[in-house]
Design a protein around this motif. Structure first.
Motif, mmCIF file in Angstrom:
data_model
loop_
_atom_site.group_PDB
_atom_site.id
_atom_site.type_symbol
_atom_site.label_atom_id
_atom_site.label_comp_id
_atom_site.label_asym_id
_atom_site.label_seq_id
_atom_site.Cartn_x
_atom_site.Cartn_y
_atom_site.Cartn_z
ATOM 1 N N MET A 759 -57.295 -59.967 27.705
ATOM 2 C CA MET A 759 -57.891 -61.140 27.066
ATOM 3 C C MET A 759 -59.202 -60.844 26.355
ATOM 4 O O MET A 759 -59.435 -61.336 25.244
ATOM 5 N N LEU A 760 -60.066 -60.055 26.962
ATOM 6 C CA LEU A 760 -61.453 -59.981 26.510
ATOM 7 C C LEU A 760 -61.848 -58.683 25.836
ATOM 8 O O LEU A 760 -62.902 -58.618 25.192
ATOM 9 N N ASP A 761 -61.045 -57.620 25.957
ATOM 10 C CA ASP A 761 -61.408 -56.308 25.405
ATOM 11 C C ASP A 761 -61.180 -56.305 23.891
ATOM 12 O O ASP A 761 -60.053 -56.279 23.404
ATOM 13 N N LYS A 762 -62.268 -56.294 23.125
ATOM 14 C CA LYS A 762 -62.170 -56.358 21.664
ATOM 15 C C LYS A 762 -61.708 -55.052 21.033
ATOM 16 O O LYS A 762 -61.416 -54.999 19.838
ATOM 17 N N ASN A 763 -61.640 -53.983 21.825
ATOM 18 C CA ASN A 763 -61.179 -52.691 21.305
ATOM 19 C C ASN A 763 -59.705 -52.433 21.594
ATOM 20 O O ASN A 763 -59.164 -51.425 21.147
ATOM 21 N N ASN A 764 -59.085 -53.323 22.343
ATOM 22 C CA ASN A 764 -57.667 -53.169 22.672
ATOM 23 C C ASN A 764 -56.828 -53.897 21.625
ATOM 24 O O ASN A 764 -56.888 -55.127 21.530
ATOM 25 N N PRO A 765 -56.055 -53.189 20.817
ATOM 26 C CA PRO A 765 -55.313 -53.841 19.720
ATOM 27 C C PRO A 765 -54.248 -54.825 20.182
ATOM 28 O O PRO A 765 -53.655 -55.512 19.356
ATOM 29 N N ARG A 766 -54.009 -54.929 21.501
ATOM 30 C CA ARG A 766 -53.039 -55.908 21.984
ATOM 31 C C ARG A 766 -53.685 -57.001 22.830
ATOM 32 O O ARG A 766 -52.993 -57.769 23.494
ATOM 33 N N SER A 767 -55.025 -57.088 22.770
ATOM 34 C CA SER A 767 -55.711 -58.138 23.527
ATOM 35 C C SER A 767 -55.884 -59.388 22.675
ATOM 36 O O SER A 767 -55.805 -59.344 21.438
ATOM 37 N N LEU A 768 -56.168 -60.511 23.353
ATOM 38 C CA LEU A 768 -56.431 -61.752 22.633
ATOM 39 C C LEU A 768 -57.682 -61.631 21.778
ATOM 40 O O LEU A 768 -57.715 -62.086 20.636
ATOM 41 N N TYR A 770 -59.002 -59.090 20.366
ATOM 42 C CA TYR A 770 -58.756 -58.292 19.167
ATOM 43 C C TYR A 770 -58.019 -59.117 18.114
ATOM 44 O O TYR A 770 -58.361 -59.095 16.927
ATOM 45 N N GLN A 771 -56.999 -59.860 18.546
ATOM 46 C CA GLN A 771 -56.251 -60.690 17.583
ATOM 47 C C GLN A 771 -57.170 -61.723 16.951
ATOM 48 O O GLN A 771 -57.120 -61.946 15.732
ATOM 49 N N PHE A 772 -58.033 -62.350 17.754
ATOM 50 C CA PHE A 772 -58.915 -63.385 17.229
ATOM 51 C C PHE A 772 -59.895 -62.812 16.212
ATOM 52 O O PHE A 772 -60.185 -63.429 15.184
ATOM 53 N N ASN A 773 -60.420 -61.629 16.498
ATOM 54 C CA ASN A 773 -61.357 -61.008 15.556
ATOM 55 C C ASN A 773 -60.681 -60.688 14.227
ATOM 56 O O ASN A 773 -61.259 -60.893 13.156
ATOM 57 N N ARG A 774 -59.441 -60.160 14.297
ATOM 58 C CA ARG A 774 -58.727 -59.859 13.059
ATOM 59 C C ARG A 774 -58.414 -61.148 12.293
ATOM 60 O O ARG A 774 -58.525 -61.207 11.074
ATOM 61 N N ILE A 775 -57.997 -62.178 13.010
ATOM 62 C CA ILE A 775 -57.705 -63.451 12.349
ATOM 63 C C ILE A 775 -58.959 -64.002 11.687
ATOM 64 O O ILE A 775 -58.911 -64.508 10.560
ATOM 65 N N GLN A 776 -60.087 -63.893 12.374
ATOM 66 C CA GLN A 776 -61.341 -64.404 11.802
ATOM 67 C C GLN A 776 -61.708 -63.646 10.528
ATOM 68 O O GLN A 776 -62.148 -64.251 9.538
ATOM 69 N N GLU A 777 -61.505 -62.329 10.522
ATOM 70 C CA GLU A 777 -61.764 -61.535 9.315
ATOM 71 C C GLU A 777 -60.849 -61.981 8.178
ATOM 72 O O GLU A 777 -61.284 -62.147 7.034
ATOM 73 N N HIS A 778 -59.578 -62.168 8.482
ATOM 74 C CA HIS A 778 -58.618 -62.551 7.448
ATOM 75 C C HIS A 778 -58.917 -63.941 6.897
ATOM 76 O O HIS A 778 -58.841 -64.164 5.677
ATOM 77 N N CYS A 802 -62.707 -68.063 19.037
ATOM 78 C CA CYS A 802 -63.500 -66.868 19.350
ATOM 79 C C CYS A 802 -64.653 -67.214 20.285
ATOM 80 O O CYS A 802 -64.956 -66.471 21.238
ATOM 81 N N SER A 803 -65.313 -68.326 20.028
ATOM 82 C CA SER A 803 -66.453 -68.720 20.853
ATOM 83 C C SER A 803 -66.005 -69.038 22.274
ATOM 84 O O SER A 803 -66.667 -68.656 23.246
ATOM 85 N N LEU A 804 -64.884 -69.739 22.410
ATOM 86 C CA LEU A 804 -64.366 -70.066 23.732
ATOM 87 C C LEU A 804 -64.066 -68.807 24.521
ATOM 88 O O LEU A 804 -64.369 -68.718 25.720
ATOM 89 N N LEU A 805 -63.505 -67.823 23.852
ATOM 90 C CA LEU A 805 -63.183 -66.573 24.542
ATOM 91 C C LEU A 805 -64.457 -65.794 24.871
ATOM 92 O O LEU A 805 -64.583 -65.224 25.961
ATOM 93 N N ASP A 806 -65.405 -65.775 23.942
ATOM 94 C CA ASP A 806 -66.646 -65.037 24.167
ATOM 95 C C ASP A 806 -67.462 -65.636 25.311
ATOM 96 O O ASP A 806 -68.145 -64.909 26.055
ATOM 97 N N LEU A 807 -67.432 -66.945 25.449
ATOM 98 C CA LEU A 807 -68.238 -67.629 26.470
ATOM 99 C C LEU A 807 -67.530 -67.728 27.811
ATOM 100 O O LEU A 807 -68.077 -68.279 28.764
ATOM 101 N N THR A 808 -66.307 -67.204 27.882
ATOM 102 C CA THR A 808 -65.543 -67.290 29.124
ATOM 103 C C THR A 808 -66.135 -66.379 30.188
ATOM 104 O O THR A 808 -66.501 -65.230 29.931
ATOM 105 N N ASP A 826 -55.751 -71.720 33.169
ATOM 106 C CA ASP A 826 -54.725 -72.516 32.521
ATOM 107 C C ASP A 826 -55.312 -73.379 31.404
ATOM 108 O O ASP A 826 -54.736 -73.463 30.309
ATOM 109 N N GLN A 827 -56.470 -74.005 31.656
ATOM 110 C CA GLN A 827 -57.077 -74.854 30.635
ATOM 111 C C GLN A 827 -57.564 -74.040 29.438
ATOM 112 O O GLN A 827 -57.434 -74.465 28.285
ATOM 113 N N THR A 828 -58.134 -72.878 29.732
ATOM 114 C CA THR A 828 -58.606 -72.020 28.639
ATOM 115 C C THR A 828 -57.449 -71.563 27.764
ATOM 116 O O THR A 828 -57.498 -71.643 26.533
ATOM 117 N N LEU A 829 -56.375 -71.084 28.411
ATOM 118 C CA LEU A 829 -55.223 -70.619 27.644
ATOM 119 C C LEU A 829 -54.563 -71.772 26.897
ATOM 120 O O LEU A 829 -54.104 -71.610 25.757
#
Length: 863
Positions: A759-768, A770-778, A802-808, A826-829
């Motif tokens: 969920m939280l590892d921004k360097n893992n290309p299969r984490s949430l 990472y996907q959020f960062n790429r989506i934000q760039e796009h 992104c903020s919700l995940l960062d503040l988790t 469950d609520q976060t997801l």
């Protein structure tokens, strides 16, 4: 004149023919390879010797290589009514048709002369109509033809030539000369197939092709590009040219995509264009872009439902009025289909004398239009030896009088008498044959050539070659691609091309050509978006299914309660991420779901192989291939080969319906490899323009949604530690993160580390994260619809995610309540899923406005 050495080579070549196939065209037939004495013609001699050197086995192997190459390149032709439908591979004979350069020069002169004549006729028909006034063209024949469009009267395009693109069907007649047996003037098809044939032949027979000194086709396509630029409206500074296609279900859609890609023009459908303020506009991601030239690949009457065929859903309402004002050029102009009428043939000689002051070089088959009393009597009295045709091409199949019974002849006499102006009788001539490779040996087949011309300011340019088609069976008189005819490459042997291409006349157009790369229609962007989503959906589903099969068969531990619970959780997760309800979930513990959990093989096989089951892997594969085919012109050759491999896996999966889960593991591994290759080519080869942007954002959105669904299904409710240990190991393997976890954490698998990695590892290309960062760039690079500095809806949605995940807080996520529920997780997801799904809907509403329907996550996207 042939040299003695050429005749010596021809004599030696006959030995190969006799030993290999006993090739003979028959005493009463003309043949392209053999002269009337049965000897190989001089310009065929080297080629036949080269085949003799290769040997029958090697030639057959290369024929198979041609079939493989065309299939991998996605070359198709839809034969209506054929069981293979739109997926029918293009058929190419490994034996080309050879013509001597000296003969080709005479053919070229005759074809250029005919093109100029037809251009003058077209100009007159929709202009002064002097041919009618002079009695050279019957008004009944003209006005009864469906291709004569009164709405197109006085519509002219810039330049000297109204007939921009022209193709003529040729065959060698009984007098050993080439005859014109048909004219194609609406949207002549086949030039793209001719180029693809040439590329395949030159690749499979490189030495023979080089040593035979075959004339090249490149110059013709340069002329085609220049010709499109020259006919742009006078007020167009940087002309924008598009290729208009009826869509992916048209029989020649491959060619439409191929030509658009080769020429560098956007491939558009009617919905991609709109008429506003007296101009035609392309609905692109960057807003409306003016279109100056439309190279159409559809029939006249479908192009404008406002003035022509009102039930057409393929055209652009108001297009004809824009053409009438001179604000867009259509090639060929609407109404040019009237020139295809066989009823025009008997009047061409006198019209040629009127316009050109001379006879035509190339003859046509003797034709009698039944709208004249004398000609009608002749046709009725000689039906048994004539060919009956309708004056409107496509209205009926040619009828050969020699094949009719007495009763049928009576029927046709009555039918012709009822409407004589709609029919012609044509002399039934037997045309020449050419050798085709059939079952490893050469056989004669009747063959037709289709030659292509394009107009420029200086005159017409002829392709130095043609698309040749040969009959499927010996003795067949009908040669048609719709009837399954085999295609052949046409080699003009010796000499150099006589056409000169003006490369410098349009240097400005070449410079501005790069602007097309940034023009992406909303429809194309949407298809790329769904290519990304379907590719990721297919890969994610099959990875989880593969993990499930391994648990069932490789490391089963049926006596272990934790194993059983983890297996049941994964099975339910499969239903959740594929949306194939009720599946392993059901409505209660007493229903079918319990039985499925105990014997899951049938449902799992259905998830893998049932193409009609919405959400299954096979269904997603089909949707991926369909969306990918719609944007066929954007893929490189390597990318399309991988797409073809994915399609092949889909076809193979339909042969595995009687297999077991154990037997399809290799099939799943190969499919994942193909999907990974597709992803790699997209990442490494596709230009980072808007097309790639929407494709990749589709992938990232889908990967995020699948991962969220998987985590919610497995960990929102706490289970025994042994069960969760097995679940975490399975999901790490599914996401290809098991080795990564062991390298990073070097301990047994624990929930906090697991959640952090996925969920939280921004360097893992299969984490949430990472996907959020790429989506934000796009999202930040998407074409903006507003000019102010406020964040767009899409930017706000992904920023919140992104903020919700960062503040988790990780510890808060894994806490459980009294009911063993991880409420925070469950609520976060749940919130993250809502934000990402809403972001997908917002992108659809903002950028894909041409469609009326939105797509649910388990829906097959229509193309």
């Amino acid at each position: 004149m042939a040299t003695s050495n050429q005749y010596l080579q021809a004599s030696k070549a006959n030995t190969w023919l006799g030993n290999t196939a006993g090739y003979s065209a028959g005493a009463s037939m003309l043949d392209e390879m053999l002269d009337q004495s049965g000897k190989v013609r001089p310009h065929w001699a080297y080629y036949i010797q080269a085949l003799q050197k290769l040997g029958q086995g090697e030639v057959s192997l290369r024929q198979n290589e041609i079939h493989k190459l065309l299939r991998e390149n996605g070359v198709t032709y839809n034969v209506y009514g054929d069981p293979d439908g739109s997926s029918r591979p293009w058929q190419l004979d490994s034996v080309p048709l050879l013509l001597a350069n000296e003969e080709w020069r005479d053919i070229e002169l005759g074809l250029l002369e005919r093109a100029e004549l037809l251009n003058l006729i077209l100009t007159d028909i929709y202009g002064p109509r002097e041919l009618i006034r002079q009695g050279l063209l019957p008004i009944e024949m003209l006005f009864n033809h469906s291709g004569f469009l009164r709405a197109c009267d006085k519509v002219k395009i810039p330049g000297k030539h109204q007939l921009v693109l022209y193709a003529a069907d040729l065959a060698r007649g009984p007098d050993n000369r080439m005859w014109v047996i048909g004219d194609r003037t609406q949207a002549p098809s086949g030039a793209g197939y001719a180029l693809e044939n040439r590329l395949a032949m030159s690749r499979v027979f490189p030495n023979i092709f080089r040593d035979t000194q075959v004339q090249r086709l490149d110059g013709f396509f340069q002329s085609l590009r220049h010709g499109m630029q020259e006919i742009a409206p006078q007020n167009a500074d940087a002309p924008r040219v598009v290729v208009l296609t009826p869509g992916p279900f048209n029989e020649t859609f491959f060619e439409h995509a191929y030509l658009a890609s080769h020429l560098g023009y956007p491939l558009v459908q009617g919905d991609d264009l709109t008429v506003r303020d007296g101009f035609v506009w392309l609905k692109s991601l960057n807003g409306l872009q003016r279109v100056d030239v439309i190279m159409r690949r559809m029939d006249d009457v479908f192009c404008d439902p406002l003035e022509l065929r009102d039930d057409s859903r393929l055209g652009i309402p108001g297009l004809l009025e824009v053409a009438r004002r001179g604000n867009v050029t259509i090639a060929n102009p609407l109404g040019s289909g009237v020139l295809e009428s066989p009823g025009l043939l008997p009047f061409l000689p006198r019209i040629a004398e009127y316009f050109l002051g001379k006879k035509l070089r190339l003859p046509s088959a003797a034709t009698w239009w039944c709208g004249q009393p004398k000609e009608l009597d002749y046709v009725l009295n000689n039906l048994h030896k004539l060919v009956i045709k309708h004056i409107c091409r496509g209205a009926m199949t040619s009828v050969f009088g020699s094949q009719l019974s007495r009763q049928q002849i009576t029927y046709w006499r009555d039918r012709i008498r009822a409407n004589p102006a709609f029919f012609v009788g044509q002399e039934h001539e037997v045309f020449s044959t050419a050798p085709s490779l059939v079952d490893g040996h050469l056989e004669p087949r009747q063959s037709l050539m289709r030659c292509f011309m394009v107009a420029q300011e200086s005159g017409y340019n002829l392709m130095p070659g043609s698309l040749t088609r040969s009959a499927t069976q010996t003795g067949d008189v009908l040669v048609s691609s719709q009837l399954g005819a085999m295609s052949k490459d046409t080699w003009i042997v010796g000499g150099t091309s006589t056409q000169q291409t003006n490369v410098t006349a349009n240097r400005h157009s070449e410079l501005v050509g790069s602007s097309y790369s940034s023009t992406l229609s909303s429809r194309v962007a949407e298809n790329l978006f769904w290519v990304g989503r379907y590719a990721e959906r297919t890969e994610g589903s099959i990875r989880l299914l593969r993990t499930t099969v391994k648990k069932l068969y490789i490391n089963p531990d049926n006596s272990n309660v934790h194993f059983q619970h983890s297996l049941h959780t994964i099975l339910r997760s499969l239903t959740n991420i594929t949306n194939t309800y009720p599946g392993f979930l059901g409505d209660s513990e007493s229903d079918n779901a319990t039985a499925l959990l105990q014997t899951p093989d049938g449902e799992l096989l259905s998830l893998m192989l049932d193409e009609e089951k919405i959400g299954s892997i096979a269904n997603n594969q089909r949707s991926l291939v369909q969306a990918g085919y719609t944007v066929r012109n954007l893929w490189s050759s390597d990318t399309w080969r991988v797409m073809d491999e994915i399609k092949s896996h889909l076809e193979q999966s339909q042969q595995l319906t009687e297999s077991t889960l154990w037997n399809i593991q290799e099939h799943m591994d190969r499919l994942i490899t193909a999907l990974s290759a597709f992803s790699g080519l997209i990442m490494e080869s596709m230009t980072r323009g808007n097309g790639w942007l929407f494709l990749d954002i589709g992938r990232r959105l889908e990967r995020a949604l699948l991962l969220i669904s998987l985590l919610r299904s497995c960990f929102s409710t706490a289970q025994a530690s042994g069960t969760e240990q097995l679940l975490m190991e399975s999901l790490l393997e599914t996401s290809d993160n098991l080795i990564c976890y062991r390298e990073h954490y070097r301990n047994s698998i624990e929930l906090p580390s697991f959640i952090e990695l996925l969920m939280l590892d921004k360097n893992n290309p299969r984490s949430l994260a990472y996907q959020f960062n790429r989506i934000q760039e796009h999202v930040s690079k998407m074409p903006r619809k507003q000019s102010n500095a406020q964040l767009s809806v899409e930017e706000r949605l992904i920023l919140e995610a992104c903020s919700l995940l960062d503040l988790t807080n990780l510890n808060d996520l894994i806490k459980t309540t009294k009911g063993h529920v991880r409420e925070n997780l469950d609520q976060t997801l749940s919130r993250l899923y809502y934000l990402i799904a809403t972001l997908s809907d917002s992108i659809t509403a903002t950028y894909f406005k041409h469609g009326q329907l939105q797509h649910s996550l388990n829906e097959v996207r229509p193309v």
